[in-house]
Design a protein around this motif. Structure first.
Motif, mmCIF file in Angstrom:
data_model
loop_
_atom_site.group_PDB
_atom_site.id
_atom_site.type_symbol
_atom_site.label_atom_id
_atom_site.label_comp_id
_atom_site.label_asym_id
_atom_site.label_seq_id
_atom_site.Cartn_x
_atom_site.Cartn_y
_atom_site.Cartn_z
ATOM 1 N N LYS A 202 4.728 2.768 12.629
ATOM 2 C CA LYS A 202 6.033 2.388 13.263
ATOM 3 C C LYS A 202 5.606 1.015 14.243
ATOM 4 N N ILE A 203 6.290 0.075 13.708
ATOM 5 C CA ILE A 203 6.362 -1.147 14.239
ATOM 6 C C ILE A 203 7.321 -1.117 15.698
ATOM 7 N N THR A 204 8.205 -0.247 15.485
ATOM 8 C CA THR A 204 9.081 -0.128 16.761
ATOM 9 C C THR A 204 9.134 1.401 16.207
ATOM 10 N N PRO A 205 9.761 2.106 17.361
ATOM 11 C CA PRO A 205 9.961 3.606 17.275
ATOM 12 C C PRO A 205 10.840 4.062 16.265
ATOM 13 N N THR A 206 11.795 3.030 15.808
ATOM 14 C CA THR A 206 12.617 3.626 14.565
ATOM 15 C C THR A 206 12.448 3.050 13.270
ATOM 16 N N HIS A 207 11.305 2.101 13.324
ATOM 17 C CA HIS A 207 10.960 1.617 11.637
ATOM 18 C C HIS A 207 9.657 1.844 11.400
ATOM 19 N N ALA A 208 9.654 2.854 10.468
ATOM 20 C CA ALA A 208 8.069 3.202 9.728
ATOM 21 C C ALA A 208 8.072 2.119 8.579
ATOM 22 N N MET A 209 7.110 1.323 8.585
ATOM 23 C CA MET A 209 6.575 0.424 7.779
ATOM 24 C C MET A 209 6.308 1.008 6.176
ATOM 25 N N LYS A 210 7.185 0.472 5.369
ATOM 26 C CA LYS A 210 6.584 1.272 3.882
ATOM 27 C C LYS A 210 5.704 0.158 3.140
ATOM 28 N N ILE A 211 4.614 0.490 2.756
ATOM 29 C CA ILE A 211 3.939 -0.539 2.023
ATOM 30 C C ILE A 211 3.515 -0.066 0.413
ATOM 31 N N THR A 212 3.861 -1.197 -0.255
ATOM 32 C CA THR A 212 3.315 -0.824 -1.921
ATOM 33 C C THR A 212 2.626 -1.999 -2.244
ATOM 34 N N PHE A 213 2.114 -1.941 -3.507
ATOM 35 C CA PHE A 213 1.219 -3.080 -4.269
ATOM 36 C C PHE A 213 2.552 -3.891 -4.523
ATOM 37 N N ALA A 214 2.508 -5.406 -4.406
ATOM 38 C CA ALA A 214 3.392 -6.282 -4.895
ATOM 39 C C ALA A 214 3.443 -6.134 -6.486
ATOM 40 N N LYS A 215 4.673 -6.661 -6.961
ATOM 41 C CA LYS A 215 4.707 -6.776 -8.484
ATOM 42 C C LYS A 215 4.151 -8.164 -8.940
ATOM 43 N N LYS A 216 3.307 -7.894 -9.850
ATOM 44 C CA LYS A 216 2.475 -9.077 -10.360
ATOM 45 C C LYS A 216 3.350 -9.877 -11.158
#
Length: 216
Positions: A202-216
């Motif tokens: 959570k960068i801020t209390p309301t935003h949970a960062m979502k992480i995926t691998f980028a498309k090649k």
């Protein structure tokens, strides 16, 4: 001479050119990985310039943050961190009659453009909850794709978050899109380690960062 460990850490040698609000957001971004933060106090008065207090809910979080981030280059200046000499008002209230209300964090709103896919994906959500943007997980590679970033995200904030992982190369923001960014590592093994560690951060209390691998 040493100050007894407590929930509040005192930081000085901070870059005085940084605006107060940006400073507080950046401190939150790098310190919330250690535990729940109750408050961050940064004053821009002459006497308090270049200093801040970060108040954690648990002493263990404060101790861990102090050890890990001591000397960390924050806006190009190494942070000097110590325990605060006395309890902050908020902690004193917590220890007394004041009862802290645990904040109910609302689930983050999906990033623009993901709404229309939402219904199709409800059935698959448990299999794919770490990946809101594509139907299938991209094969591992050295570039991570971040989504659901808050509006105030900047390159500095993300760099400070990711450069604690080995192999970090750079952050690339997308022009006119505050909610997404790319982070590049040297190898896919290193990018995967960062992805696992910071997924849902959570960068801020309301935003949970979502992480995926980028498309090649």
């Amino acid at each position: 001479m040493d100050v007894r460990p407590n929930q509040t850490i005192y930081i000085n040698n901070l870059n005085e050119k940084i605006k107060k609000e940006e400073l507080k957001k950046s401190l939150y971004a790098i310190f919330s990985q250690f535990g729940q933060i109750l408050d961050i106090v940064a004053l821009k008065t002459l006497k308090m310039r270049g200093q801040a207090f970060v108040i954690f809910k648990e002493i263990g979080s404060a101790s861990n943050a102090l050890r890990t981030m001591q000397g960390f280059p924050f806006y190009d200046k190494p942070m000097r961190i110590a325990y605060s000499k006395c309890d902050s008002d908020i902690v004193a209230k917590l220890k007394g009659t004041y009862k802290e209300r645990p904040k109910k964090v609302k689930p983050p709103k999906p990033a623009p453009g993901t709404d229309d896919k939402k219904d199709k994906k409800k059935k698959q959500i448990s299999a794919e909850n770490s990946n809101p943007n594509t139907q299938t997980e991209q094969p591992p590679n050295q570039i991570l794709f971040l989504t659901n970033l808050p509006e105030e995200t900047n390159e500095m904030m993300l760099s400070m978050l990711f450069n604690q992982f080995p192999g970090f190369k750079e952050v690339r923001l997308v022009p006119n899109r505050h909610d997404i960014a790319f982070v590049e590592f040297t190898t896919e093994l290193q990018s995967n380690a960062a992805k696992e560690a910071l997924q849902g951060f959570k960068i801020t209390p309301t935003h949970a960062m979502k992480i995926t691998f980028a498309k090649k």
